[in-house]
Design an enzyme around this catalytic site. Structure first.
Site, short mmCIF file in Angstrom:
data_model
loop_
_atom_site.label_atom_id
_atom_site.label_comp_id
_atom_site.label_asym_id
_atom_site.label_seq_id
_atom_site.Cartn_x
_atom_site.Cartn_y
_atom_site.Cartn_z
N ASP A 104 24.93 97.70 39.09
CA ASP A 104 26.38 97.79 38.92
C ASP A 104 26.81 99.24 39.11
OD1 ASP A 104 28.99 97.37 38.04
OD2 ASP A 104 28.38 96.00 36.44
N ASP A 211 32.06 98.24 40.85
CA ASP A 211 33.06 98.13 39.81
C ASP A 211 34.44 98.57 40.33
OD1 ASP A 211 33.44 97.80 36.84
OD2 ASP A 211 34.09 99.88 36.98
N GLU A 261 34.34 94.26 42.94
CA GLU A 261 35.32 93.78 41.96
C GLU A 261 36.68 94.28 42.40
OE1 GLU A 261 36.26 93.89 37.17
OE2 GLU A 261 35.58 95.69 38.18
N HIS A 335 31.76 89.77 31.52
CA HIS A 335 31.80 90.52 30.26
C HIS A 335 33.21 91.02 29.93
CE1 HIS A 335 31.63 93.30 33.51
NE2 HIS A 335 32.04 94.25 32.71
N ASP A 336 34.19 90.74 30.79
CA ASP A 336 35.57 91.15 30.52
C ASP A 336 36.45 89.96 30.17
OD1 ASP A 336 34.99 93.82 31.22
OD2 ASP A 336 35.44 93.43 33.33
C1 GLC Z 1 35.49 96.82 35.29
C2 GLC Z 1 34.40 96.44 34.33
C3 GLC Z 1 34.90 96.70 32.94
C4 GLC Z 1 35.19 98.17 32.81
C5 GLC Z 1 36.13 98.66 33.91
C6 GLC Z 1 36.12 100.14 34.01
O1 GLC Z 1 36.62 96.05 35.19
O2 GLC Z 1 34.00 95.12 34.56
O3 GLC Z 1 34.02 96.26 31.95
O4 GLC Z 1 35.78 98.44 31.59
O5 GLC Z 1 35.76 98.17 35.17
O6 GLC Z 1 34.92 100.61 34.53
#
Ligand code: GLC
Length: 555
Positions: A104, A211, A261, A335-336
């Site tokens: 990641d 990310d 993402e 996880h979010d």
């Molecule tokens: C993404 C991650 C999240 C994190 C954010 C900032 O959305 O999945 O958990 O807080 O990025 O890195």
């Protein structure tokens, strides 16, 4: 379909990814945090489930203000998670079982404890140019810094700029104040990050998740946003495709399994990111379908999920991405996100049916399915009763912000309880013993009370468990090219709570129908009616879907 797209589809469409939130997966040393050796000890579990690739959330050195998404060194291991030897052992053991590891990469920002930021703070011009620093007014002081460069909001609440008195400058942080945004317009930054990819490639890593990667290209000028929180200025920004192409080329990762993402993105951009001819990424996560229970688009205001809207969003993303040769990551959970069965299903009355319906709905679509740890067991959101039990920076901030906005403590708690990222972060339930076998110590975050029945061991023995159903879904994908790379087309069955679609390949056709409700709904008769998979043991009436019934039939 072009040759290259067909190959891409076959390659990615035959794979299933499993996401591990490392601090909550398996603790090997009793400190209450999951770790790399814990993951190694559970590889047989993952192999048995049938997954191909294991995405592990960041385990790099980090002050852990955002649970590892605040990286202070991209090329080492955070001690609470283990050592480089542990990583190498995990990597070898995964390889033996035919699985790859997906790392990641948090490249939009670094922790403010990263050496680069620390040098910037010391005034080194080379490193000041690594971040988005903007001069403050000449008379600004710590007590009275004046107006920040823009009114943009941080995703975790408050303004997105922080003032540094010693430099008399502001720096941008789209997330926590300890997560400073990198300046991707600086070629040295881009070269550093490509170097990080080559480092992990050198260690044999063959898959990467990026990310919030569509936020890396910021606009050339800073403007206030009078219509929103600023995201329209920096999401899918001006040089995004160019920077991604460069990263992929220079990092040596073209053609590997990669996923980006993409926050508040568009279909057009995601086609650009994932069409193989563009040499950007393998596939994209987009989030529109996970906002259908946000009141007026606000995560912190509750509403019942709008299933008709959900269906329309899936139809748009599935059909249009296919048309443009793009590729979707298929998911409900990470996880979010709060656990999807608690959110879109009925865990009181139809826990098994609604947990398996959600899986059926996405796993048989066109794309690559992602399973988030514990989803394959039907784990639910927390049963927490006090804000003290929460750990997530965003939840703690919003509990306060909601009260500042006029909610009572009880009302604020109700919202946080439904929307907290900790809802999906509670430890993995391995068995019915204390702390579900996750740790012999004190878990960093409390478990959900139902682990006496909702756990991996109990579900292994049961052919009708959520776990067994997931295994079956994975097997079906692997055995059927129609699921891997068939066309997709959404069907209207005349009900707003049914999501139905067909997959077609040559002369074959599969019809998938999911009843997102506790009352019977009309079904479309598919003709042949040979069942590929379904979440009711007994065969029902071809023209009716039972409560929370999901079924896929050959037609
Ligand atoms: C993404 C991650 C999240 C994190 C954010 C900032 O959305 O999945 O958990 O807080 O990025 O890195």
């Amino acid at each position: 379909m072009r040759q290259e797209e067909m190959q891409h589809a076959r390659e990615l469409g035959s794979k299933v990814v499993y996401q591990i939130y490392i601090r909550s997966f398996c603790d090997s040393n009793g400190d209450g945090f999951g770790d790399l050796r814990g993951i190694t000890s559970k590889l047989d579990y993952l192999a048995e489930l049938g997954v191909d690739c294991v995405w592990i959330t960041p385990f790099f050195p980090s002050p852990q203000n955002d649970n590892g998404y605040d990286v202070s060194d991209y090329r080492a291991i955070e001690p609470i998670f283990g050592t480089m030897d542990d990583f190498e052992e995990l990597s070898r053991e995964a390889e033996k079982r035919g699985m790859s590891l997906m790392l990641d990469m948090v490249f939009n920002h670094t922790s403010t404890e990263h050496e680069w930021f620390q040098r910037a703070l010391a005034g080194d011009p080379k490193y000041l140019a690594y971040y988005k620093f903007v001069d403050a007014a000449p008379d600004a002081t710590a007590e009275n810094p004046g107006e920040p460069p823009t009114n943009w909001e941080s995703k975790f609440g408050g303004n997105a700029w922080a003032y540094v008195p010693s430099l008399n400058k502001w720096y941008l942080h789209l997330f926590d104040v300890t997560q400073a945004d990198l300046d991707w317009d600086n070629p040295e930054v881009r070269a550093e990050l490509a170097g990080v990819l080559r480092f992990w490639r050198g260690k044999g890593v063959r898959a990467f998740r990026f990310d919030v990667v569509n936020l890396i290209s910021k606009p050339a000028t800073w403007e206030n946003d009078y219509e929103g929180d600023g995201r329209r200025f920096y999401s899918d920004g001006p040089h995004i495709h160019e920077y991604l192409q460069e990263l992929v080329r220079e990092g040596g990762i073209d053609g590997l399994m990669t996923v980006g993402e993409m926050s508040s993105t568009s279909v057009e951009n995601c086609i650009g990111y994932s069409n193989p001819e563009r040499h950007e990424l393998g596939m994209t996560f987009s989030f529109h379908h996970l906002k259908v229970d946000y009141l007026n688009g606000n995560k912190w205001a509750l509403q019942e999920p709008d299933i008709a809207q959900l269906r329309d969003l899936f139809a748009t993303w599935q059909e249009q991405m296919a048309e443009g040769g793009g590729w979707n990551a298929l998911f409900w959970s990470n996880h979010d996100q709060p656990r999807p069965n608690s959110r879109f299903g009925d865990t009181e009355r139809y826990w098994y049916e609604s947990s398996t319906l959600l899986a059926t709905c996405t796993h048989l679509m066109r794309g690559t399915p992602y399973i988030y740890q514990g989803e394959e067991l039907g784990q639910t959101i927390t049963d927490f009763t006090s804000i003290e039990q929460y750990r997530d920076v965003e939840s703690v901030n919003y509990y306060r912000i909601l009260q500042e906005g006029g909610l009572s403590p009880e009302e604020a708690f109700e919202v946080v309880h439904a929307r907290s990222r900790d809802d999906g972060r509670t430890p993995m339930a391995w068995n019915g013993r204390p702390n579900a076998g996750f740790t012999t110590g004190e878990p960093w975050l409390a478990l959900v009370g139902n682990y006496d029945t909702v756990n991996a061991e109990a579900e292994a023995a049961d052919p009708h468990s959520v776990r067994s159903y997931f295994k079956e879904l994975i097997r079906i994908r692997k055995e059927n090219p129609i699921i891997q790379c068939g066309d997709i087309h959404f069907l209207d069955v005349g009900s707003d709570v049914v999501i139905a679609y067909e997959r077609t390949l040559e002369d074959k056709r599969v019809v998938v129908q999911c009843n997102f409700s506790g009352v019977e709904q009309p079904a479309v008769a598919s003709g042949v009616e040979a069942v590929l998979i379904g979440n009711y043991a007994e065969r029902g009436d071809a023209m009716t879907l039972r409560p929370w019934e999901a079924r896929a039939t050959w037609a």
